[in-house]
Design an enzyme around this catalytic site. Structure first.
Site, PDB file in Angstrom:
ATOM      1  N   HIS A 178      -6.617  -2.991   0.286  1.00 34.29           N
ATOM      2  CA  HIS A 178      -5.259  -2.823   0.809  1.00 34.29           C
ATOM      3  C   HIS A 178      -4.265  -3.416  -0.186  1.00 34.29           C
ATOM      4  O   HIS A 178      -4.551  -4.425  -0.819  1.00 34.29           O
ATOM      5  CB  HIS A 178      -5.112  -3.547   2.162  1.00 34.29           C
ATOM      6  CG  HIS A 178      -3.934  -3.087   2.948  1.00 34.29           C
ATOM      7  ND1 HIS A 178      -2.658  -3.555   2.734  1.00 34.29           N
ATOM      8  CD2 HIS A 178      -3.844  -2.162   3.927  1.00 34.29           C
ATOM      9  CE1 HIS A 178      -1.826  -2.952   3.556  1.00 34.29           C
ATOM     10  NE2 HIS A 178      -2.513  -2.100   4.295  1.00 34.29           N
ATOM     11  N   ASP A 203      -8.250   1.747   8.568  1.00 30.52           N
ATOM     12  CA  ASP A 203      -8.887   3.069   8.623  1.00 30.52           C
ATOM     13  C   ASP A 203     -10.402   3.012   8.679  1.00 30.52           C
ATOM     14  O   ASP A 203     -11.042   4.050   8.859  1.00 30.52           O
ATOM     15  CB  ASP A 203      -8.459   3.880   7.388  1.00 30.52           C
ATOM     16  CG  ASP A 203      -6.980   4.205   7.449  1.00 30.52           C
ATOM     17  OD1 ASP A 203      -6.266   3.914   6.475  1.00 30.52           O
ATOM     18  OD2 ASP A 203      -6.538   4.716   8.493  1.00 30.52           O
TER      19      ASP A 203
HETATM   20  C1  SDX Z   1      -3.442   2.470   4.732  1.00 27.93           C
HETATM   21  O1  SDX Z   1       0.409   0.081   2.725  1.00 27.93           O
HETATM   22  C2  SDX Z   1      -0.006   0.069   3.957  1.00 27.93           C
HETATM   23  O2  SDX Z   1       0.415  -0.753   4.731  1.00 27.93           O
HETATM   24  C3  SDX Z   1      -0.975   1.197   4.335  1.00 27.93           C
HETATM   25  C4  SDX Z   1      -1.570   1.124   5.729  1.00 27.93           C
HETATM   26  C5  SDX Z   1      -0.510   1.336   6.791  1.00 27.93           C
HETATM   27  O3  SDX Z   1      -0.731   0.905   7.931  1.00 27.93           O
HETATM   28  O4  SDX Z   1       0.499   2.044   6.499  1.00 27.93           O
HETATM   29  O5  SDX Z   1      -2.190  -0.134   5.952  1.00 27.93           O
HETATM   30  C6  SDX Z   1      -2.599   2.231   5.947  1.00 27.93           C
HETATM   31  O6  SDX Z   1      -3.092   3.309   3.942  1.00 27.93           O
HETATM   32  C7  SDX Z   1      -4.652   1.612   4.504  1.00 27.93           C
HETATM   33  C8  SDX Z   1      -5.357   1.916   3.147  1.00 27.93           C
HETATM   34  C9  SDX Z   1      -6.231   3.159   3.319  1.00 27.93           C
HETATM   35  N1  SDX Z   1      -6.766   3.580   2.031  1.00 27.93           N
HETATM   36  C10 SDX Z   1      -8.077   3.457   1.734  1.00 27.93           C
HETATM   37  O7  SDX Z   1      -8.890   2.894   2.465  1.00 27.93           O
HETATM   38  C11 SDX Z   1      -8.485   4.113   0.415  1.00 27.93           C
HETATM   39  C12 SDX Z   1      -9.389   3.146  -0.367  1.00 27.93           C
HETATM   40  N2  SDX Z   1      -8.581   2.008  -0.796  1.00 27.93           N
HETATM   41  C13 SDX Z   1      -7.922   2.093  -2.059  1.00 27.93           C
HETATM   42  O8  SDX Z   1      -7.687   3.298  -2.648  1.00 27.93           O
HETATM   43  C14 SDX Z   1      -6.983   0.938  -2.364  1.00 27.93           C
HETATM   44  O9  SDX Z   1      -7.583  -0.215  -1.946  1.00 27.93           O
HETATM   45  C15 SDX Z   1      -5.593   1.020  -1.817  1.00 27.93           C
HETATM   46  C16 SDX Z   1      -4.911   2.278  -2.196  1.00 27.93           C
HETATM   47  C17 SDX Z   1      -5.610   0.891  -0.338  1.00 27.93           C
HETATM   48  C18 SDX Z   1      -4.788  -0.155  -2.398  1.00 27.93           C
HETATM   49  O10 SDX Z   1      -4.731   0.043  -3.735  1.00 27.93           O
HETATM   50  P1  SDX Z   1      -3.853  -0.931  -4.707  1.00 27.93           P
HETATM   51  O11 SDX Z   1      -3.197  -2.009  -3.932  1.00 27.93           O
HETATM   52  O12 SDX Z   1      -2.989  -0.077  -5.554  1.00 27.93           O
HETATM   53  O13 SDX Z   1      -4.963  -1.636  -5.518  1.00 27.93           O
HETATM   54  P2  SDX Z   1      -5.654  -1.015  -6.775  1.00 27.93           P
HETATM   55  O14 SDX Z   1      -5.906   0.453  -6.564  1.00 27.93           O
HETATM   56  O15 SDX Z   1      -4.890  -1.424  -7.973  1.00 27.93           O
HETATM   57  O16 SDX Z   1      -7.065  -1.753  -6.714  1.00 27.93           O
HETATM   58  C19 SDX Z   1      -7.197  -3.059  -7.249  1.00 27.93           C
HETATM   59  C20 SDX Z   1      -8.625  -3.099  -7.810  1.00 27.93           C
HETATM   60  C21 SDX Z   1      -8.907  -1.929  -8.760  1.00 27.93           C
HETATM   61  O17 SDX Z   1      -9.897  -2.358  -9.677  1.00 27.93           O
HETATM   62  P3  SDX Z   1      -9.375  -2.845 -11.169  1.00 27.93           P
HETATM   63  O18 SDX Z   1      -8.633  -1.650 -11.753  1.00 27.93           O
HETATM   64  O19 SDX Z   1      -8.486  -4.020 -10.928  1.00 27.93           O
HETATM   65  O20 SDX Z   1     -10.672  -3.162 -11.889  1.00 27.93           O
HETATM   66  O21 SDX Z   1      -9.559  -2.946  -6.725  1.00 27.93           O
HETATM   67  C22 SDX Z   1     -10.301  -1.736  -6.892  1.00 27.93           C
HETATM   68  C23 SDX Z   1      -9.535  -0.872  -7.870  1.00 27.93           C
HETATM   69  O22 SDX Z   1     -10.420  -0.026  -8.590  1.00 27.93           O
HETATM   70  N3  SDX Z   1     -10.369  -1.109  -5.581  1.00 27.93           N
HETATM   71  C24 SDX Z   1     -11.441  -0.522  -5.075  1.00 27.93           C
HETATM   72  C25 SDX Z   1     -11.075  -0.106  -3.785  1.00 27.93           C
HETATM   73  N4  SDX Z   1      -9.799  -0.435  -3.562  1.00 27.93           N
HETATM   74  C26 SDX Z   1      -9.364  -1.057  -4.669  1.00 27.93           C
HETATM   75  N5  SDX Z   1     -12.680  -0.310  -5.594  1.00 27.93           N
HETATM   76  C27 SDX Z   1     -13.555   0.332  -4.779  1.00 27.93           C
HETATM   77  N6  SDX Z   1     -13.277   0.752  -3.523  1.00 27.93           N
HETATM   78  C28 SDX Z   1     -12.053   0.564  -3.000  1.00 27.93           C
HETATM   79  N7  SDX Z   1     -11.761   0.980  -1.774  1.00 27.93           N
END
Ligand code: SDX
Length: 431
Positions: A308, A366
């Site tokens: 998140h 989710d």
């Molecule tokens: C919602 O914003 C909100 O409030 C949203 C929400 C709401 O109520 O409106 O809470 C609802 O959208 C919840 C999130 C649902 N999405 C997912 O579950 C999809 C999977 N999660 C990710 O894609 C990710 O965690 C995000 C999009 C939710 C957050 O991404 P960020 O904050 O931009 O973080 P990032 O992508 O920069 O990740 C940081 C690191 C990265 O690795 P590095 O590049 O630093 O090496 O963490 C890794 C990412 O690769 N990472 C994951 C991961 N999520 C982040 N690696 C594997 N699996 C994951 N799920």
């Protein structure tokens, strides 16, 4: 109270910048950069707005480190335990919990708006049988600006009020119509003797040939899920609604823009993606393989429902939904749901893994919600539509806050330009 400032040294400039620091009621202070470009010809740079406060808001507060979520100051855990979705909708819209009469009037007003214009219903006939319900939802909500001309004047308090009640009331009806279209069944009209969630279940699962009994557990579970999905500060879709609304467009079009943003698998589309991921993983013996895929930088696969932007701790909503999963599945007689067991095992393994611990990746809202929806008989393709029903209250509340804020101006960010410098046109015979 004396103002606070910070000084920023800029290379090749003699005088440091002096920027005001503003303190809110909760959460981090902000550095006011609103005149930075005008006074210093400088932009800030923050792709994805990770460190940017885009507005001032009184609606929802999140503390990502402590896993705190407050709706108008009330902890979401207390509202989930003691309130109802309609009461939470009132709270988010108007800022205070209603007394008995206020709640009755609000609830009655919502009920008066549950039906759709018959012309809107006919629009569904234009969609293919396999159209994704989110495509239908965004199209039909956008079409409301072609039907409800009496609530398009964003400067009229009365029009804003009717819009708010109308769209909150109609989302379940539109969702049910999309579902009926996708299963080839006739649309079922709302029954206004039922409450908000009972009515949704009635429109989803009744058929003209027989009136289906409403499952009270299902209605209770939906009410809880809608409370938990109702608002979440400046998330992607809410920021989209604010951005679209800042141009002065009609509110239906602003909400339709939010629906489109919510559909993305990184945002609200994740609940559908979680179910598809769990089905793809299939059995516990495959979990390690998928955890490795999620950790592999060269593999685009992410563990859906994990991570998140704000919560670097367990999403408080996920904790509540996980408990509700057990309750619904027990009462549905499928306590040993293979999907839930797989999800719990996946969570346990991931949370012990250094990669997830170091990056503070925990289950989010989710991760478990789809398991409940599926147990209620709602198809996977409808999961994000269910998210949209709850979040419409937050979108409308933020839209109203933005529209009535005298400091609101059209949102128009700038950029760091890295493209080609000025060059002259070359005729095609010389290329
Ligand atoms: C919602 O914003 C909100 O409030 C949203 C929400 C709401 O109520 O409106 O809470 C609802 O959208 C919840 C999130 C649902 N999405 C997912 O579950 C999809 C999977 N999660 C990710 O894609 C990710 O965690 C995000 C999009 C939710 C957050 O991404 P960020 O904050 O931009 O973080 P990032 O992508 O920069 O990740 C940081 C690191 C990265 O690795 P590095 O590049 O630093 O090496 O963490 C890794 C990412 O690769 N990472 C994951 C991961 N999520 C982040 N690696 C594997 N699996 C994951 N799920």
């Amino acid at each position: 109270m004396d103002k606070k400032y910070c000084k920023i040294e800029i290379c090749d400039r003699t005088d440091p910048l002096e920027l005001e620091i503003i303190t809110g009621n909760l959460g981090p202070d902000v550095i006011d950069i609103s005149n930075l470009y005008q006074e210093n010809s400088l932009f800030t740079y923050d792709p994805g707005f990770v460190s940017t406060a885009s507005c001032q808001s009184n609606i929802t507060f999140i503390d990502g480190d402590k896993g705190i979520l407050l709706y108008r100051g009330y902890p979401v855990e207390e509202l989930a335990k003691s309130s109802t979705f309609i009461e939470v909708a009132y709270l988010l819209l108007y800022g205070e919990l209603p007394n008995k009469n206020m709640l009755e009037d609000f609830s009655d007003s919502i009920i008066q708006h549950t039906m759709l214009n018959e012309g809107m219903l006919r629009l569904f006939n234009g969609f293919r049988y396999d159209a994704h319900p989110m495509a239908m939802l965004s199209a039909i909500v956008g079409s409301m600006s072609a039907y409800y001309h009496d609530t398009m004047d964003i400067n009229s308090a009365r029009a804003r009020e009717i819009f708010a009640h109308r769209i909150i009331a109609k989302l379940p009806t539109i969702a049910a119509a999309a579902y009926k279209h996708s299963v080839g069944q006739p649309f079922v009209y709302p029954l206004n003797t039922l409450n908000y969630c009972e009515n949704l279940l009635h429109m989803f699962f009744s058929v003209p040939a027989e009136q289906r009994d409403i499952d009270p557990i299902a209605a209770e579970a939906l009410d809880l899920l809608f409370i938990l999905h109702a608002d979440h500060e400046q998330n992607c879709s809410t920021s989209t609604v604010r951005m679209a609304g800042s141009s002065g467009t009609n509110p239906y079009s602003a909400i339709a823009a939010g629906i489109s943003a919510l559909w993305g698998p990184a945002h609200g589309g994740a609940n559908e993606a979680v179910l598809r991921m769990l089905v793809e993983i299939g059995t516990k013996k495959n979990i390690e393989k998928y955890i490795d895929k999620a950790k592999d930088k060269d593999d685009p696969f992410r563990l859906m429902g994990f991570g998140h932007r704000v919560y670097k701790n367990y999403d408080p909503r996920a904790k509540i939904i996980r408990k509700m999963c057990h309750k619904v599945l027990n009462q549905k007689g499928s306590a040993d749901s293979p999907l839930l067991e797989l999800a719990i095992e996946l969570e346990e393994i991931a949370l012990k893994d250094d990669y997830f611990r170091e990056k503070n990746l925990y289950p989010n809202v989710d991760f478990y919600s789809g398991i409940i929806y599926q147990a209620l008989g709602i198809p996977t393709s409808m999961f994000t539509v269910m998210f949209a029903i709850g979040r419409t209250v937050g979108w409308v509340s933020h839209w109203r806050e933005m529209i009535t804020d005298p400091n609101t101006k059209i949102s128009r960010p700038r950029q760091l330009y890295t493209g080609p410098e000025k060059r002259n046109y070359i005729s095609i015979d010389k290329r």
